[in-house]
Design a protein around this motif. Structure first.
Motif, PDB file in Angstrom:
ATOM      1  N   THR A  20       0.857  -1.178   0.000  1.00 31.44           N
ATOM      2  CA  THR A  20       0.000   0.000   0.000  1.00 31.44           C
ATOM      3  C   THR A  20       0.892   1.226   0.000  1.00 31.44           C
ATOM      4  OG1 THR A  20      -1.669  -1.182   1.267  1.00 31.44           O
ATOM      5  CG2 THR A  20      -1.819   1.208   1.240  1.00 31.44           C
ATOM      6  N   VAL A  21       0.627   2.138  -0.935  1.00 24.48           N
ATOM      7  CA  VAL A  21       1.405   3.374  -1.034  1.00 24.48           C
ATOM      8  C   VAL A  21       0.442   4.550  -0.912  1.00 24.48           C
ATOM      9  CG1 VAL A  21       2.929   4.762  -2.493  1.00 24.48           C
ATOM     10  CG2 VAL A  21       3.138   2.273  -2.500  1.00 24.48           C
ATOM     11  N   ASN A  22       0.669   5.372   0.104  1.00 26.18           N
ATOM     12  CA  ASN A  22      -0.111   6.596   0.302  1.00 26.18           C
ATOM     13  C   ASN A  22       0.653   7.765  -0.296  1.00 26.18           C
ATOM     14  OD1 ASN A  22      -2.412   5.769   2.000  1.00 26.18           O
ATOM     15  ND2 ASN A  22      -0.774   5.094   3.370  1.00 26.18           N
ATOM     16  N   VAL A  23      -0.069   8.676  -0.908  1.00 24.91           N
ATOM     17  CA  VAL A  23       0.522   9.888  -1.468  1.00 24.91           C
ATOM     18  C   VAL A  23      -0.087  11.070  -0.731  1.00 24.91           C
ATOM     19  CG1 VAL A  23       0.810  11.302  -3.531  1.00 24.91           C
ATOM     20  CG2 VAL A  23       0.853   8.813  -3.713  1.00 24.91           C
ATOM     21  N   LEU A  24       0.767  11.930  -0.221  1.00 26.58           N
ATOM     22  CA  LEU A  24       0.309  13.090   0.525  1.00 26.58           C
ATOM     23  C   LEU A  24      -0.583  13.957  -0.350  1.00 26.58           C
ATOM     24  CD1 LEU A  24       0.757  14.265   3.339  1.00 26.58           C
ATOM     25  CD2 LEU A  24       2.522  15.701   2.368  1.00 26.58           C
ATOM     26  N   GLY A  25      -1.798  14.218   0.108  1.00 22.78           N
ATOM     27  CA  GLY A  25      -2.743  15.039  -0.636  1.00 22.78           C
ATOM     28  C   GLY A  25      -3.662  14.268  -1.559  1.00 22.78           C
ATOM     29  N   SER A  26      -3.454  12.975  -1.697  1.00 25.74           N
ATOM     30  CA  SER A  26      -4.296  12.155  -2.568  1.00 25.74           C
ATOM     31  C   SER A  26      -5.498  11.633  -1.780  1.00 25.74           C
ATOM     32  CB  SER A  26      -3.491  10.987  -3.127  1.00 25.74           C
ATOM     33  OG  SER A  26      -4.272  10.223  -4.003  1.00 25.74           O
ATOM     34  N   ALA A  27      -6.520  11.242  -2.505  1.00 27.78           N
ATOM     35  CA  ALA A  27      -7.768  10.822  -1.878  1.00 27.78           C
ATOM     36  C   ALA A  27      -7.649   9.513  -1.110  1.00 27.78           C
ATOM     37  CB  ALA A  27      -8.852  10.692  -2.938  1.00 27.78           C
ATOM     38  N   GLY A  28      -6.815   8.625  -1.543  1.00 26.08           N
ATOM     39  CA  GLY A  28      -6.718   7.337  -0.869  1.00 26.08           C
ATOM     40  C   GLY A  28      -5.470   6.594  -1.286  1.00 26.08           C
ATOM     41  N   PRO A  29      -5.193   5.468  -0.646  1.00 35.24           N
ATOM     42  CA  PRO A  29      -3.970   4.718  -0.946  1.00 35.24           C
ATOM     43  C   PRO A  29      -4.072   3.949  -2.259  1.00 35.24           C
ATOM     44  CG  PRO A  29      -5.254   3.545   0.678  1.00 35.24           C
ATOM     45  CD  PRO A  29      -5.961   4.855   0.431  1.00 35.24           C
ATOM     46  N   MET A  30      -2.912   3.657  -2.804  1.00 37.10           N
ATOM     47  CA  MET A  30      -2.821   2.791  -3.980  1.00 37.10           C
ATOM     48  C   MET A  30      -2.347   1.430  -3.489  1.00 37.10           C
ATOM     49  SD  MET A  30      -0.923   5.195  -6.764  1.00 37.10           S
ATOM     50  CE  MET A  30       0.476   5.452  -5.714  1.00 37.10           C
ATOM     51  N   ARG A  31      -2.868   0.390  -4.069  1.00 36.85           N
ATOM     52  CA  ARG A  31      -2.444  -0.967  -3.731  1.00 36.85           C
ATOM     53  C   ARG A  31      -2.049  -1.674  -5.009  1.00 36.85           C
ATOM     54  NH1 ARG A  31      -6.907   0.174  -0.623  1.00 36.85           N
ATOM     55  NH2 ARG A  31      -6.525   0.120   1.617  1.00 36.85           N
ATOM     56  N   PHE A  32      -0.876  -2.278  -4.974  1.00 38.12           N
ATOM     57  CA  PHE A  32      -0.456  -3.069  -6.116  1.00 38.12           C
ATOM     58  C   PHE A  32       0.542  -4.128  -5.674  1.00 38.12           C
ATOM     59  CE2 PHE A  32       1.782   0.937  -6.066  1.00 38.12           C
ATOM     60  CZ  PHE A  32       3.115   0.599  -6.183  1.00 38.12           C
ATOM     61  N   VAL A  33       0.764  -5.101  -6.529  1.00 37.35           N
ATOM     62  CA  VAL A  33       1.607  -6.246  -6.224  1.00 37.35           C
ATOM     63  C   VAL A  33       2.997  -6.020  -6.804  1.00 37.35           C
ATOM     64  CG1 VAL A  33       1.869  -8.741  -6.549  1.00 37.35           C
ATOM     65  CG2 VAL A  33      -0.398  -7.763  -6.216  1.00 37.35           C
ATOM     66  N   VAL A  34       4.014  -6.325  -5.980  1.00 39.64           N
ATOM     67  CA  VAL A  34       5.412  -6.218  -6.409  1.00 39.64           C
ATOM     68  C   VAL A  34       6.148  -7.477  -5.968  1.00 39.64           C
ATOM     69  CG1 VAL A  34       5.473  -3.693  -6.292  1.00 39.64           C
ATOM     70  CG2 VAL A  34       6.116  -5.019  -4.295  1.00 39.64           C
ATOM     71  N   ASN A  35       7.301  -7.710  -6.564  1.00 36.89           N
ATOM     72  CA  ASN A  35       8.173  -8.786  -6.109  1.00 36.89           C
ATOM     73  C   ASN A  35       8.952  -8.301  -4.893  1.00 36.89           C
ATOM     74  OD1 ASN A  35       7.549 -10.655  -8.148  1.00 36.89           O
ATOM     75  ND2 ASN A  35       8.974  -9.664  -9.544  1.00 36.89           N
ATOM     76  N   GLU A  36       9.231  -9.183  -3.957  1.00 36.47           N
ATOM     77  CA  GLU A  36      10.013  -8.804  -2.785  1.00 36.47           C
ATOM     78  C   GLU A  36      11.417  -8.334  -3.165  1.00 36.47           C
ATOM     79  OE1 GLU A  36       9.908 -12.143  -0.105  1.00 36.47           O
ATOM     80  OE2 GLU A  36       8.393 -11.142   1.115  1.00 36.47           O
ATOM     81  N   ASP A  37      11.936  -8.810  -4.308  1.00 36.68           N
ATOM     82  CA  ASP A  37      13.281  -8.458  -4.739  1.00 36.68           C
ATOM     83  C   ASP A  37      13.342  -7.150  -5.516  1.00 36.68           C
ATOM     84  OD1 ASP A  37      14.178 -10.781  -3.581  1.00 36.68           O
ATOM     85  OD2 ASP A  37      14.148 -11.927  -5.440  1.00 36.68           O
TER      86      ASP A  37
END
Length: 136
Positions: A20-37
């Motif tokens: 989950t990545v929050n951006v200051l001033g944005s309406a809500g968090p973004m969620r996406f899948v990444v590799n641990e590496d």
């Protein structure tokens, strides 16, 4: 004639995680899948692309070098762009734009004039008792 999926041992060891990545001033968090590496720099790049693709506001830009990624709940220091995202054991992050130092050469003449004017709100905030009002 069915084909077997040929999975190499390297692909089997890669773990994908939901972050989950929050951006200051944005309406809500973004969620996406990444590799641990994945490196932090590539996660920042993916977050900016996802943010732009979703048409979110405020508009951030696309240069990943202008942003820092912090831990969402305790991050005082930004994550190193060359570290792996999964090495921290954290899944919640905050994406912030780097603060740029404003130098005297970066200022426009109109900015310098505005700072000296009576209507300068920054001067009033710094010392409201020295702010003089001019009468007509």
């Amino acid at each position: 004639m069915s084909k077997k999926k040929n999975s190499s041992s390297g692909d089997a060891q890669k773990k994908r995680v939901l972050i989950t990545v929050n951006v200051l001033g944005s309406a809500g968090p973004m969620r996406f899948v990444v590799n641990e590496d994945d490196l932090v720099a590539s996660v920042i790049d993916s977050a900016l692309k996802s943010y732009a693709r979703e048409g979110r506001l405020p508009i951030l830009g696309t240069d990943a070098n202008d942003f820092l990624l912090y831990f969402a709940n305790a991050g005082s220091d930004p994550l190193s762009p060359l570290s792996k995202i999964g090495s921290h054991g954290v899944r919640n992050f905050m994406l912030c734009k780097k603060q740029r130092q404003l130098q005297l050469t970066d200022r426009k003449p109109s900015d310098l004039i505005a700072q000296k004017g009576i209507g300068c709100w920054k001067a009033w905030l710094n010392n409201p008792f020295n702010f003089k009002l001019m009468s007509h």
